[in-house]
Design a protein around this motif. Structure first.
Motif, PDB file in Angstrom:
ATOM      1  N   GLU A 114       0.838  -1.204   0.000  1.00  0.00           N
ATOM      2  CA  GLU A 114       0.000   0.000   0.000  1.00  0.00           C
ATOM      3  C   GLU A 114       0.866   1.243   0.000  1.00  0.00           C
ATOM      4  O   GLU A 114       2.087   1.171   0.156  1.00  0.00           O
ATOM      5  CB  GLU A 114      -0.934   0.014   1.219  1.00  0.00           C
ATOM      6  N   GLY A 115       0.248   2.414  -0.224  1.00  0.00           N
ATOM      7  CA  GLY A 115       0.957   3.678  -0.087  1.00  0.00           C
ATOM      8  C   GLY A 115       1.392   4.340  -1.378  1.00  0.00           C
ATOM      9  O   GLY A 115       2.025   5.397  -1.336  1.00  0.00           O
ATOM     10  N   THR A 116       1.084   3.756  -2.531  1.00  0.00           N
ATOM     11  CA  THR A 116       1.468   4.364  -3.800  1.00  0.00           C
ATOM     12  C   THR A 116       0.235   4.520  -4.691  1.00  0.00           C
ATOM     13  O   THR A 116      -0.900   4.402  -4.223  1.00  0.00           O
ATOM     14  CB  THR A 116       2.525   3.498  -4.523  1.00  0.00           C
ATOM     15  N   VAL A 117       0.468   4.772  -5.980  1.00  0.00           N
ATOM     16  CA  VAL A 117      -0.632   4.841  -6.946  1.00  0.00           C
ATOM     17  C   VAL A 117      -0.420   3.766  -8.009  1.00  0.00           C
ATOM     18  O   VAL A 117       0.695   3.270  -8.210  1.00  0.00           O
ATOM     19  CB  VAL A 117      -0.720   6.236  -7.620  1.00  0.00           C
ATOM     20  N   HIS A 118      -1.485   3.396  -8.689  1.00  0.00           N
ATOM     21  CA  HIS A 118      -1.399   2.376  -9.738  1.00  0.00           C
ATOM     22  C   HIS A 118      -0.636   2.904 -10.947  1.00  0.00           C
ATOM     23  O   HIS A 118      -0.871   4.026 -11.398  1.00  0.00           O
ATOM     24  CB  HIS A 118      -2.800   1.937 -10.157  1.00  0.00           C
ATOM     25  N   GLN A 119       0.253   2.066 -11.483  1.00  0.00           N
ATOM     26  CA  GLN A 119       1.055   2.430 -12.653  1.00  0.00           C
ATOM     27  C   GLN A 119       0.303   2.199 -13.956  1.00  0.00           C
ATOM     28  O   GLN A 119       0.667   2.752 -14.996  1.00  0.00           O
ATOM     29  CB  GLN A 119       2.350   1.616 -12.673  1.00  0.00           C
ATOM     30  N   TRP A 120      -0.727   1.375 -13.919  1.00  0.00           N
ATOM     31  CA  TRP A 120      -1.550   1.076 -15.086  1.00  0.00           C
ATOM     32  C   TRP A 120      -2.952   0.713 -14.626  1.00  0.00           C
ATOM     33  O   TRP A 120      -3.250   0.756 -13.419  1.00  0.00           O
ATOM     34  CB  TRP A 120      -0.924  -0.029 -15.936  1.00  0.00           C
ATOM     35  N   SER A 129     -14.754 -12.866 -11.149  1.00  0.00           N
ATOM     36  CA  SER A 129     -14.830 -12.859  -9.699  1.00  0.00           C
ATOM     37  C   SER A 129     -13.404 -12.740  -9.185  1.00  0.00           C
ATOM     38  O   SER A 129     -12.524 -13.499  -9.608  1.00  0.00           O
ATOM     39  CB  SER A 129     -15.473 -14.142  -9.164  1.00  0.00           C
ATOM     40  N   VAL A 130     -13.153 -11.760  -8.317  1.00  0.00           N
ATOM     41  CA  VAL A 130     -11.809 -11.543  -7.777  1.00  0.00           C
ATOM     42  C   VAL A 130     -11.891 -11.424  -6.257  1.00  0.00           C
ATOM     43  O   VAL A 130     -12.956 -11.137  -5.699  1.00  0.00           O
ATOM     44  CB  VAL A 130     -11.159 -10.272  -8.359  1.00  0.00           C
ATOM     45  N   VAL A 131     -10.767 -11.657  -5.610  1.00  0.00           N
ATOM     46  CA  VAL A 131     -10.667 -11.483  -4.166  1.00  0.00           C
ATOM     47  C   VAL A 131      -9.632 -10.399  -3.896  1.00  0.00           C
ATOM     48  O   VAL A 131      -8.473 -10.521  -4.301  1.00  0.00           O
ATOM     49  CB  VAL A 131     -10.262 -12.788  -3.450  1.00  0.00           C
ATOM     50  N   HIS A 132     -10.051  -9.317  -3.245  1.00  0.00           N
ATOM     51  CA  HIS A 132      -9.134  -8.228  -2.929  1.00  0.00           C
ATOM     52  C   HIS A 132      -8.429  -8.530  -1.618  1.00  0.00           C
ATOM     53  O   HIS A 132      -9.070  -8.793  -0.591  1.00  0.00           O
ATOM     54  CB  HIS A 132      -9.914  -6.906  -2.805  1.00  0.00           C
ATOM     55  N   LEU A 133      -7.106  -8.510  -1.662  1.00  0.00           N
ATOM     56  CA  LEU A 133      -6.287  -8.675  -0.458  1.00  0.00           C
ATOM     57  C   LEU A 133      -5.657  -7.314  -0.158  1.00  0.00           C
ATOM     58  O   LEU A 133      -4.693  -6.913  -0.824  1.00  0.00           O
ATOM     59  CB  LEU A 133      -5.205  -9.732  -0.682  1.00  0.00           C
ATOM     60  N   PRO A 134      -6.189  -6.564   0.807  1.00  0.00           N
ATOM     61  CA  PRO A 134      -5.666  -5.221   1.125  1.00  0.00           C
ATOM     62  C   PRO A 134      -4.197  -5.258   1.525  1.00  0.00           C
ATOM     63  O   PRO A 134      -3.707  -6.250   2.075  1.00  0.00           O
ATOM     64  CB  PRO A 134      -6.553  -4.778   2.296  1.00  0.00           C
ATOM     65  N   GLY A 135      -3.488  -4.170   1.256  1.00  0.00           N
ATOM     66  CA  GLY A 135      -2.047  -4.119   1.449  1.00  0.00           C
ATOM     67  C   GLY A 135      -1.589  -4.412   2.869  1.00  0.00           C
ATOM     68  O   GLY A 135      -0.636  -5.165   3.088  1.00  0.00           O
ATOM     69  N   LYS A 136      -2.242  -3.817   3.849  1.00  0.00           N
ATOM     70  CA  LYS A 136      -1.830  -4.011   5.244  1.00  0.00           C
ATOM     71  C   LYS A 136      -1.966  -5.468   5.649  1.00  0.00           C
ATOM     72  O   LYS A 136      -1.054  -6.059   6.253  1.00  0.00           O
ATOM     73  CB  LYS A 136      -2.667  -3.125   6.161  1.00  0.00           C
TER      74      LYS A 136
END
Length: 257
Positions: A114-120, A129-136
């Motif tokens: 976490e802590g940055t912006v997406h490059q693309w 269907s996706v599973v989001h795994l948060p950075g922390k």
């Protein structure tokens, strides 16, 4: 070479290639066929349960944006079904497709925490269907589960090599060569035998193809029309049928724009 990064192992009918479990990448390196193992492949059932417990499942319709270039970054998304197209947009608005990622792969890099912006950007090219795994949470899980950390490293290493190879191909191959190269490998990945040749049994528009080879939609349309006039390909019912793979092989190695 355009290659399939297999995410699901198992028997498939010989007449139809495993399109739903392959990642579409524009590269000439044959050593990368197969790609990295799925992120969760080496985890025990208990470890998988721990990871998924921290995840947030999301369903996307075709065309829906998962993350945007320049947007706030937080973690990664694990693909459970469908296909995600990852692409870069230039300041002038031109797009270049980096890859189509399928089941078992993760998207959202190159940063994974976490802590940055997406490059693309990433968009669903089919219902997903996706599973989001948060950075922390992902950072804590990687510290706790070594095989997850190894999977992240292997995945990022593979993606970095592929994106580097894409840049090399864009800089050293003509557009015509890249188009011939792409058509041949779409045949390898999605080809189904037909009376007229080999049907590319996957939905790719002329714009999709243009974004993969670094051209305009108009250029692709004109080039495919010329190929059809020469009997190399045939367009029917909005699908491309490849009739002369031998000619495409020659074009891939010798063509110039």
């Amino acid at each position: 070479m355009l290659q399939a990064a297999n995410a699901v192992r198992g028997a498939v009918p010989p007449a139809v290639r495993p399109a739903s479990s392959s990642s579409l990448l524009l590269t000439e390196n044959q050593q990368w066929i197969g790609g990295p193992p799925p992120l969760m492949d080496k985890l025990s059932p208990r470890e998988r349960e721990l990871v998924l417990k921290q995840g947030r499942r999301k369903v996307l319709n075709r065309g829906q944006t998962l993350f945007s270039q320049g947007g706030k970054h937080d973690g990664i998304w694990l693909i459970e079904s469908g296909r995600i197209r990852v692409f870069y947009t230039s300041p002038l608005g031109r797009e270049i497709t980096l890859a189509y990622w399928h089941v078992g792969n993760f998207v959202g890099g190159p940063e994974v925490f976490e802590g940055t912006v997406h490059q693309w950007s990433g968009v669903a090219s089919s219902n997903c269907s996706v599973v989001h795994l948060p950075g922390k949470e992902l950072r804590s899980l990687a510290a706790e589960i070594p095989n997850l950390a190894i999977g992240l490293i292997e995945g990022l290493t593979f993606k970095g090599k592929c994106y580097s190879a894409l840049a090399q191909m864009l800089g050293t191959r003509s557009i015509t060569q890249r188009l011939a190269h792409l058509l041949l490998h779409l045949v390898e990945l999605y080809g189904v035998e037909d009376a007229d040749g080999t049907v590319i049994a996957a939905a790719f528009t002329h714009a999709d193809i243009a974004h993969m080879v670094g051209a305009t939609r108009q250029w692709v349309t004109i080039s495919l029309k010329r190929m059809q006039e020469k009997g190399i390909v045939l367009t029917k019912r909005s699908q491309i049928v490849v009739c002369r793979t031998d000619v495409l092989e020659e074009m891939r190695g010798q063509a110039s724009d």
